[in-house]
Design a protein around this motif. Structure first.
Motif, PDB file in Angstrom:
ATOM      1  N   ASN A 164       0.799  -1.237   0.000  1.00 54.30           N
ATOM      2  CA  ASN A 164       0.000   0.000   0.000  1.00 54.30           C
ATOM      3  C   ASN A 164       0.828   1.283   0.000  1.00 54.30           C
ATOM      4  N   PHE A 165       1.257   1.665  -1.212  1.00 52.02           N
ATOM      5  CA  PHE A 165       2.042   2.884  -1.410  1.00 52.02           C
ATOM      6  C   PHE A 165       1.104   4.064  -1.671  1.00 52.02           C
ATOM      7  N   LEU A 166       1.199   5.094  -0.859  1.00 52.10           N
ATOM      8  CA  LEU A 166       0.440   6.322  -1.056  1.00 52.10           C
ATOM      9  C   LEU A 166       1.427   7.457  -1.294  1.00 52.10           C
ATOM     10  N   LEU A 167       1.284   8.134  -2.436  1.00 55.40           N
ATOM     11  CA  LEU A 167       2.171   9.230  -2.787  1.00 55.40           C
ATOM     12  C   LEU A 167       1.375  10.500  -3.079  1.00 55.40           C
ATOM     13  N   LYS A 211       5.955  11.908 -13.138  1.00 54.51           N
ATOM     14  CA  LYS A 211       5.379  12.115 -11.811  1.00 54.51           C
ATOM     15  C   LYS A 211       6.422  11.759 -10.753  1.00 54.51           C
ATOM     16  N   GLY A 212       6.375  12.437  -9.636  1.00 54.21           N
ATOM     17  CA  GLY A 212       7.258  12.112  -8.529  1.00 54.21           C
ATOM     18  C   GLY A 212       6.717  12.663  -7.233  1.00 54.21           C
ATOM     19  N   GLY A 213       6.919  11.922  -6.140  1.00 52.33           N
ATOM     20  CA  GLY A 213       6.427  12.404  -4.860  1.00 52.33           C
ATOM     21  C   GLY A 213       6.829  11.516  -3.699  1.00 52.33           C
ATOM     22  N   VAL A 214       6.329  11.874  -2.530  1.00 53.74           N
ATOM     23  CA  VAL A 214       6.574  11.127  -1.296  1.00 53.74           C
ATOM     24  C   VAL A 214       5.248  10.950  -0.567  1.00 53.74           C
ATOM     25  N   GLY A 215       5.231  10.027   0.382  1.00 54.51           N
ATOM     26  CA  GLY A 215       4.026   9.811   1.166  1.00 54.51           C
ATOM     27  C   GLY A 215       4.187   8.653   2.123  1.00 54.51           C
ATOM     28  N   PRO A 216       3.124   8.318   2.866  1.00 56.07           N
ATOM     29  CA  PRO A 216       3.183   7.215   3.832  1.00 56.07           C
ATOM     30  C   PRO A 216       2.902   5.871   3.172  1.00 56.07           C
ATOM     31  N   VAL A 217       3.301   4.804   3.836  1.00 54.67           N
ATOM     32  CA  VAL A 217       2.857   3.461   3.476  1.00 54.67           C
ATOM     33  C   VAL A 217       1.840   3.014   4.526  1.00 54.67           C
ATOM     34  N   ILE A 267       8.969   6.820  -1.396  1.00 56.99           N
ATOM     35  CA  ILE A 267       9.246   7.851  -2.397  1.00 56.99           C
ATOM     36  C   ILE A 267       9.224   7.170  -3.755  1.00 56.99           C
ATOM     37  N   GLY A 268       8.623   7.826  -4.744  1.00 54.54           N
ATOM     38  CA  GLY A 268       8.486   7.171  -6.038  1.00 54.54           C
ATOM     39  C   GLY A 268       8.516   8.130  -7.201  1.00 54.54           C
ATOM     40  N   THR A 269       8.828   7.577  -8.360  1.00 52.30           N
ATOM     41  CA  THR A 269       8.792   8.328  -9.609  1.00 52.30           C
ATOM     42  C   THR A 269       8.157   7.452 -10.674  1.00 52.30           C
ATOM     43  N   GLU A 270       7.450   8.085 -11.612  1.00 53.21           N
ATOM     44  CA  GLU A 270       6.635   7.342 -12.575  1.00 53.21           C
ATOM     45  C   GLU A 270       6.639   8.046 -13.924  1.00 53.21           C
ATOM     46  N   GLY A 271       6.689   7.255 -14.983  1.00 53.05           N
ATOM     47  CA  GLY A 271       6.549   7.774 -16.336  1.00 53.05           C
ATOM     48  C   GLY A 271       5.405   7.086 -17.038  1.00 53.05           C
ATOM     49  N   ASP A 272       4.490   7.872 -17.648  1.00 50.81           N
ATOM     50  CA  ASP A 272       3.276   7.323 -18.249  1.00 50.81           C
ATOM     51  C   ASP A 272       3.086   7.820 -19.678  1.00 50.81           C
ATOM     52  N   ILE A 273       2.393   7.006 -20.458  1.00 53.37           N
ATOM     53  CA  ILE A 273       1.882   7.443 -21.747  1.00 53.37           C
ATOM     54  C   ILE A 273       0.365   7.301 -21.700  1.00 53.37           C
ATOM     55  N   ARG A 274      -0.332   8.383 -22.040  1.00 50.45           N
ATOM     56  CA  ARG A 274      -1.792   8.425 -21.931  1.00 50.45           C
ATOM     57  C   ARG A 274      -2.411   8.699 -23.289  1.00 50.45           C
ATOM     58  N   ALA A 275      -3.335   7.835 -23.692  1.00 52.29           N
ATOM     59  CA  ALA A 275      -4.092   8.012 -24.934  1.00 52.29           C
ATOM     60  C   ALA A 275      -5.523   8.384 -24.569  1.00 52.29           C
ATOM     61  N   LEU A 282      -6.808   5.803 -21.707  1.00 51.68           N
ATOM     62  CA  LEU A 282      -6.101   4.596 -21.309  1.00 51.68           C
ATOM     63  C   LEU A 282      -4.660   5.000 -21.043  1.00 51.68           C
ATOM     64  N   GLU A 283      -4.123   4.572 -19.886  1.00 53.84           N
ATOM     65  CA  GLU A 283      -2.790   5.019 -19.479  1.00 53.84           C
ATOM     66  C   GLU A 283      -1.932   3.819 -19.091  1.00 53.84           C
ATOM     67  N   TYR A 284      -0.721   3.777 -19.640  1.00 52.98           N
ATOM     68  CA  TYR A 284       0.251   2.744 -19.286  1.00 52.98           C
ATOM     69  C   TYR A 284       1.432   3.427 -18.604  1.00 52.98           C
ATOM     70  N   GLY A 285       1.832   2.887 -17.440  1.00 54.66           N
ATOM     71  CA  GLY A 285       2.892   3.525 -16.675  1.00 54.66           C
ATOM     72  C   GLY A 285       3.937   2.547 -16.185  1.00 54.66           C
ATOM     73  N   ASN A 286       5.136   3.069 -15.972  1.00 58.93           N
ATOM     74  CA  ASN A 286       6.231   2.352 -15.326  1.00 58.93           C
ATOM     75  C   ASN A 286       6.671   3.170 -14.120  1.00 58.93           C
ATOM     76  N   LYS A 287       6.854   2.498 -12.994  1.00 58.85           N
ATOM     77  CA  LYS A 287       7.092   3.216 -11.745  1.00 58.85           C
ATOM     78  C   LYS A 287       8.225   2.566 -10.958  1.00 58.85           C
ATOM     79  N   LEU A 288       9.037   3.394 -10.329  1.00 57.12           N
ATOM     80  CA  LEU A 288      10.045   2.958  -9.373  1.00 57.12           C
ATOM     81  C   LEU A 288       9.690   3.535  -8.011  1.00 57.12           C
ATOM     82  N   ASP A 289       9.729   2.679  -6.985  1.00 50.92           N
ATOM     83  CA  ASP A 289       9.353   3.118  -5.640  1.00 50.92           C
ATOM     84  C   ASP A 289      10.342   2.535  -4.634  1.00 50.92           C
ATOM     85  N   PHE A 290      10.679   3.331  -3.640  1.00 57.78           N
ATOM     86  CA  PHE A 290      11.455   2.840  -2.502  1.00 57.78           C
ATOM     87  C   PHE A 290      10.622   3.051  -1.251  1.00 57.78           C
ATOM     88  N   ALA A 291      10.395   1.965  -0.487  1.00 60.32           N
ATOM     89  CA  ALA A 291       9.560   2.025   0.713  1.00 60.32           C
ATOM     90  C   ALA A 291      10.372   1.601   1.925  1.00 60.32           C
TER      91      ALA A 291
END
Length: 259
Positions: free
Chosen positions: A141-144, A168-174, A198-206, A214-223
């Motif tokens: 449960n990652f919340l950013l 996208k990029g941000g921080v938040g609680p787990v 903390i996480g960062t994400e790159g998306d392509i949205r049609a 419709l949105e496809y994303g790739n995300k990296l997160d450190f918890a």
């Protein structure tokens, strides 16, 4: 001269119709891969202060098990709630939540530290038949809270199809759901605030017909999880996540019209 005046009038009308902001919401599902992690267990009342070193873990996607026969919130899901407040430059904010499942795999786990007030450096067969499991299975449960940036990439001549790129990029609680059994002793399964990520994400949205996308994303997160409540104590651990996300969303203009 008349043609120029008509063009200026059309441009002015277009500006009046344009909204200042844009709201969006999406729901989707995800797949994760986790780094190896060390679980540090602290149970002072029974003389335990040990580490499960470099354990492997996997997710449990759920959406491959008959998606339309179970509740939407049982599989690994995600939602995004966002607002683009600067349409000209593409800046916005977003509430970004991923319900991800984290399960330590069956393996020979390296245990080092103090166990029952005795120093140990050994391996245990980590599986439920042997009195061991470690689940964040109702969610790691990652919340950013993200800052977002949009770039327009393509728009069809009829404006019925639009493709945008997002960063996208941000921080938040787990907010994990902690359930485990260690050396045959189970905890009381529960949700809790259990650290930060903390996480960062790159998306392509049609986007189709201006409002559905419709949105496809790739995300990296450190918890980093801490204070996870166990029987007789607490635990902490940290791990990285690579995540793929597919979402369906709606978007529509908000705010006052430009003059």
């Amino acid at each position: 001269m008349a043609v120029v005046l008509m063009a200026l009038n059309v441009q002015a009308q277009h500006k009046k119709k344009e909204r200042k902001g844009e709201f969006y919401f999406s729901w989707g599902y995800n797949k994760e891969w986790y780094t190896h992690s060390t679980v540090h267990v602290i149970q002072p009342g029974i003389g335990n202060n040990y580490k499960l070193v470099g354990v492997e873990a996997h997710d449990h996607i759920g959406w491959d098990e008959g998606l339309f026969r179970i509740a939407l919130t049982i599989p690994q899901y995600n939602y995004r709630l966002g607002y683009i407040f600067d349409k000209e430059h593409g800046w916005g904010w977003e509430i970004n939540f991923d319900h991800t499942k984290y399960i330590i795999a069956n393996q020979n786990a390296h245990v080092v530290g103090t166990l029952n007030n005795r120093q140990v450096d050994t391996s245990v067969a980590f599986n439920s038949a042997n009195g061991f499991y470690w689940w964040l299975n109702n969610g790691a449960n990652f919340l950013l809270f993200n800052l977002t940036k949009r770039w327009h990439f393509y728009q069809s001549p009829s404006s019925k199809v639009k493709i945008d790129l997002f960063a996208k990029g941000g921080v938040g609680p787990v907010v994990p759901h902690v359930q485990n059994e260690l050396f045959g002793v189970q905890n009381d399964p529960h949700f809790q605030l259990g650290g930060w990520n903390i996480g960062t994400e790159g998306d392509i949205r049609a986007t189709f017909f201006k409002n559905v996308y419709l949105e496809y994303g790739n995300k990296l997160d450190f918890a980093s999880y801490s204070g996870l409540r166990l029987a007789n104590g607490t635990a902490r651990q940290s791990f990285g996540t690579y995540e793929m996300i597919l979402s369906l969303g709606v978007t529509f203009p908000m705010g006052h019209r430009k003059s």
